[in-house]
Write an enzyme that holds these catalytic residues in place. Sequence first.
Site, PDB file in Angstrom:
ATOM      1  N   TYR A  73       0.634  -1.238  -0.106  1.00 37.16           N
ATOM      2  CA  TYR A  73      -0.017  -0.045  -0.156  1.00 37.16           C
ATOM      3  C   TYR A  73       0.754   1.161   0.487  1.00 37.16           C
ATOM      4  O   TYR A  73       0.313   2.105  -0.546  1.00 37.16           O
ATOM      5  CB  TYR A  73      -0.806   0.460   1.244  1.00 37.16           C
ATOM      6  CG  TYR A  73      -2.131   1.133   1.031  1.00 37.16           C
ATOM      7  CD1 TYR A  73      -2.686   1.015   0.293  1.00 37.16           C
ATOM      8  CD2 TYR A  73      -1.642   2.530   2.135  1.00 37.16           C
ATOM      9  CE1 TYR A  73      -4.179   2.198   0.380  1.00 37.16           C
ATOM     10  CE2 TYR A  73      -2.310   3.394   2.140  1.00 37.16           C
ATOM     11  CZ  TYR A  73      -3.524   3.989   0.656  1.00 37.16           C
ATOM     12  OH  TYR A  73      -4.424   4.188   0.880  1.00 37.16           O
ATOM     13  N   PHE A 125      -7.990  21.151 -24.718  1.00 36.87           N
ATOM     14  CA  PHE A 125      -8.710  19.695 -24.706  1.00 36.87           C
ATOM     15  C   PHE A 125      -9.578  19.361 -23.945  1.00 36.87           C
ATOM     16  O   PHE A 125     -10.014  20.314 -22.933  1.00 36.87           O
ATOM     17  CB  PHE A 125      -7.575  18.511 -24.252  1.00 36.87           C
ATOM     18  CG  PHE A 125      -7.860  16.980 -24.739  1.00 36.87           C
ATOM     19  CD1 PHE A 125      -8.285  17.168 -25.876  1.00 36.87           C
ATOM     20  CD2 PHE A 125      -7.746  16.420 -23.301  1.00 36.87           C
ATOM     21  CE1 PHE A 125      -8.404  15.324 -25.993  1.00 36.87           C
ATOM     22  CE2 PHE A 125      -8.543  15.262 -23.580  1.00 36.87           C
ATOM     23  CZ  PHE A 125      -8.410  15.005 -25.030  1.00 36.87           C
ATOM     24  N   THR A 126     -10.223  18.107 -24.074  1.00 40.40           N
ATOM     25  CA  THR A 126     -11.480  18.172 -23.653  1.00 40.40           C
ATOM     26  C   THR A 126     -12.183  18.244 -21.580  1.00 40.40           C
ATOM     27  O   THR A 126     -12.311  18.755 -20.749  1.00 40.40           O
ATOM     28  CB  THR A 126     -12.315  17.180 -24.164  1.00 40.40           C
ATOM     29  OG1 THR A 126     -11.653  15.779 -24.512  1.00 40.40           O
ATOM     30  CG2 THR A 126     -12.868  16.746 -25.437  1.00 40.40           C
ATOM     31  N   ASP A 216       0.617  20.476 -20.534  1.00 35.55           N
ATOM     32  CA  ASP A 216       0.219  19.207 -20.920  1.00 35.55           C
ATOM     33  C   ASP A 216       1.714  18.407 -21.557  1.00 35.55           C
ATOM     34  O   ASP A 216       1.273  18.481 -23.418  1.00 35.55           O
ATOM     35  CB  ASP A 216      -0.698  19.419 -21.450  1.00 35.55           C
ATOM     36  CG  ASP A 216      -2.043  17.924 -21.616  1.00 35.55           C
ATOM     37  OD1 ASP A 216      -1.046  16.674 -21.797  1.00 35.55           O
ATOM     38  OD2 ASP A 216      -2.977  17.892 -21.900  1.00 35.55           O
ATOM     39  N   LYS A 259      -0.131   7.291 -23.259  1.00 32.26           N
ATOM     40  CA  LYS A 259      -0.365   7.882 -24.485  1.00 32.26           C
ATOM     41  C   LYS A 259       0.971   7.376 -24.875  1.00 32.26           C
ATOM     42  O   LYS A 259       1.951   6.440 -25.080  1.00 32.26           O
ATOM     43  CB  LYS A 259      -0.421   9.790 -25.310  1.00 32.26           C
ATOM     44  CG  LYS A 259      -2.070   9.215 -25.249  1.00 32.26           C
ATOM     45  CD  LYS A 259      -2.804   9.794 -24.167  1.00 32.26           C
ATOM     46  CE  LYS A 259      -4.264   9.825 -24.385  1.00 32.26           C
ATOM     47  NZ  LYS A 259      -4.925   9.989 -23.071  1.00 32.26           N
ATOM     48  N   ARG A 383     -14.079  14.670 -33.460  1.00 27.07           N
ATOM     49  CA  ARG A 383     -13.812  15.875 -33.056  1.00 27.07           C
ATOM     50  C   ARG A 383     -14.229  17.183 -33.194  1.00 27.07           C
ATOM     51  O   ARG A 383     -13.353  17.560 -34.905  1.00 27.07           O
ATOM     52  CB  ARG A 383     -12.151  16.187 -33.638  1.00 27.07           C
ATOM     53  CG  ARG A 383     -11.472  14.697 -32.548  1.00 27.07           C
ATOM     54  CD  ARG A 383     -11.591  14.824 -30.656  1.00 27.07           C
ATOM     55  NE  ARG A 383     -12.219  13.977 -30.342  1.00 27.07           N
ATOM     56  CZ  ARG A 383     -12.093  14.675 -28.602  1.00 27.07           C
ATOM     57  NH1 ARG A 383     -11.117  13.566 -27.935  1.00 27.07           N
ATOM     58  NH2 ARG A 383     -12.997  13.578 -27.464  1.00 27.07           N
ATOM     59  N   PHE A 449     -20.079  14.697 -25.390  1.00 26.57           N
ATOM     60  CA  PHE A 449     -19.225  13.533 -26.858  1.00 26.57           C
ATOM     61  C   PHE A 449     -18.941  11.234 -26.188  1.00 26.57           C
ATOM     62  O   PHE A 449     -19.339  11.319 -27.450  1.00 26.57           O
ATOM     63  CB  PHE A 449     -17.921  13.456 -27.365  1.00 26.57           C
ATOM     64  CG  PHE A 449     -16.787  13.380 -25.863  1.00 26.57           C
ATOM     65  CD1 PHE A 449     -16.707  14.719 -25.264  1.00 26.57           C
ATOM     66  CD2 PHE A 449     -15.745  13.027 -26.276  1.00 26.57           C
ATOM     67  CE1 PHE A 449     -15.626  14.917 -24.517  1.00 26.57           C
ATOM     68  CE2 PHE A 449     -14.700  12.621 -25.044  1.00 26.57           C
ATOM     69  CZ  PHE A 449     -15.136  13.897 -25.163  1.00 26.57           C
TER      70      PHE A 449
HETATM   71  N1  F0G Z   1      -4.301  15.788 -22.374  1.00 25.32           N
HETATM   72  C1  F0G Z   1      -4.080  15.424 -23.726  1.00 25.32           C
HETATM   73  C2  F0G Z   1      -3.928  16.531 -24.556  1.00 25.32           C
HETATM   74  C3  F0G Z   1      -5.726  14.285 -23.705  1.00 25.32           C
HETATM   75  O1  F0G Z   1      -4.734  13.981 -25.238  1.00 25.32           O
HETATM   76  C4  F0G Z   1      -6.207  13.239 -23.372  1.00 25.32           C
HETATM   77  C5  F0G Z   1      -6.715  11.979 -23.615  1.00 25.32           C
HETATM   78  C6  F0G Z   1      -5.723  13.879 -21.846  1.00 25.32           C
HETATM   79  C7  F0G Z   1      -4.966  15.186 -21.887  1.00 25.32           C
HETATM   80  C8  F0G Z   1      -6.436  13.262 -20.300  1.00 25.32           C
HETATM   81  O2  F0G Z   1      -5.496  12.187 -20.294  1.00 25.32           O
HETATM   82  O3  F0G Z   1      -7.335  10.382 -20.962  1.00 25.32           O
HETATM   83  O4  F0G Z   1      -5.272  10.003 -19.326  1.00 25.32           O
HETATM   84  O5  F0G Z   1      -7.566  11.143 -18.998  1.00 25.32           O
HETATM   85  N2  F0G Z   1      -6.703  11.951 -24.635  1.00 25.32           N
HETATM   86  C9  F0G Z   1      -6.944  11.231 -24.643  1.00 25.32           C
HETATM   87  C10 F0G Z   1      -7.717  10.834 -25.890  1.00 25.32           C
HETATM   88  C11 F0G Z   1      -8.411  10.148 -24.739  1.00 25.32           C
HETATM   89  O6  F0G Z   1      -8.368   9.921 -27.180  1.00 25.32           O
HETATM   90  O7  F0G Z   1      -7.328  11.788 -27.494  1.00 25.32           O
HETATM   91  P1  F0G Z   1      -6.547  11.038 -19.860  1.00 25.32           P
END
Ligand code: F0G
Length: 474
Positions: A73, A125-126, A216, A259, A383, A449
């Site tokens: 842990y 970014f979303t 980021d 990624k 997108r 989305f």
């Molecule tokens: N920042 C970027 C530029 C991203 O592309 C993503 C995730 C995140 C932050 C968030 O990271 O998913 O680990 O919580 N992108 C994925 C995509 C979901 O399909 O582009 P996460």
Amino acid sequence: MKKRSWAEPWKIKMVEPLRMTSRAERERALAEAGYNTFLLRSEDVYIDLLTDSGTSAMSDRQWSALMLGDESYAGSRNYYDLEQAMSDVYGFAEFIPTHQGRGAEFLLSQLMIKPGQFVPGNMYFTTTRYHQELAGGQFVDVIIDEAHNPTSTFPFKGNVCLKKLQHLIDEQGTDKIAYLSLETNVNMAGGQPCSMENIKATCELCHQHDIPVFLDATRCVENAWFIKQREAGWNDRSVVEIVRDICNLTDGCTMSGKKDSLVNTGGFLAVNDIKLAEEARNLLVCHEGLHTYGGMAGRDMAAMAVGMHESIEEDHIRSRVGQVQYLGEKLMDAGIPIVQPIGGHGVYLDAAAFLDHLPRDEFPAQTLAAALYLDCGLRTMERGAVSAGRDAEGHNIFPKLELVRLTIPRRVYTQAHMDVTAESVLAVWEHRRAVTGLRMTYEPVRLRFFQAFFSPLVGCTVLPVDTSPEVVAN
Ligand code: F0G
């Protein structure tokens, strides 16, 4: 010397069988999924280009590391290994593990944003914007105009527009700006890099005004590769040195390890300020887990430490970006409208140009993603307007870019898969005039989305022609 073909710096040791489906099966699956590719079952998908997130194939070294997971842990050995890997590659002083990128975005936004403050960034970014807004902040887009133009071939479309940033500072004053959110290899712009020159100038401007810069770093390695390839004076520097150079200019980063770092889950926040790190660890224990695992299992951290080192191997990154370029060039040669230059992690179809007979409120990108699935089971991601959501007044946002992303998972698909993908896009392109639009029938309040439902506006399908391929052996 004669130029030779290159191939991936790995060979395949284990395979995962895929199911081929009939057009009738795909029609049924798509209708059940509300015409949203996020809601398809993966077993109904043939080639899955939904995302490059958490979909990488791990190496035998990563799988071996998994067996050495220390599931204590507190104080797991793998935490210290991952902290060391982060320090080797990214070079920040303080390391806070999280379950994935958005966990780090939550921590950073909660700690750095006061309600009413602005957060400038090089395109939204979303999940990043969602967490900024949740903390009471307001995102302001300060990316260069070229980023919003799919046909501009400018090599660094991820760059910050210093004029827009200066204007925000002059208009609002530095107290109203929480920090600058700087994304490398900007996802929503089509996987487009920032130049080192621009990163330097942006950080200088921010720091002159005591505005911190948080990176980021999700696709920072891919960005570093483009700097090495495209920016004068950087070709002799290694990819990892360039990553370090970028990080050295900033105050910290959020990172989705799913990624660049070649793992199926994981992420982190890294900062240089010890006090901020302390506050982040306090918040971390409430939301993610203890500060030596932050939502990851010991084995996840072990695999990520190995993946992080593999991610900066030059042969790896050359072949990773090279595969994306291969697909992009095939589509471009066939005259398909795609975002140019070809990005680092995917090829983005310009759905507004592809289906230019559809009005924006019939969601051309959502429609195109559905049509591509019907052709042969290819899964892609919208997108465009659906991802952009609504503004503060509740109106649909219609961003300039209405795109479908063909995202390439790392080390997963072969060149033949890329050929089949290009053929599928071409088949829909040939019948594009027959494609009809969608309307949204269920809209979730947050990040719509992911779970929205749609239905066809005409008849019961978006692609009335059966374009199913007849498979032949070459
Ligand atoms: N920042 C970027 C530029 C991203 O592309 C993503 C995730 C995140 C932050 C968030 O990271 O998913 O680990 O919580 N992108 C994925 C995509 C979901 O399909 O582009 P996460």
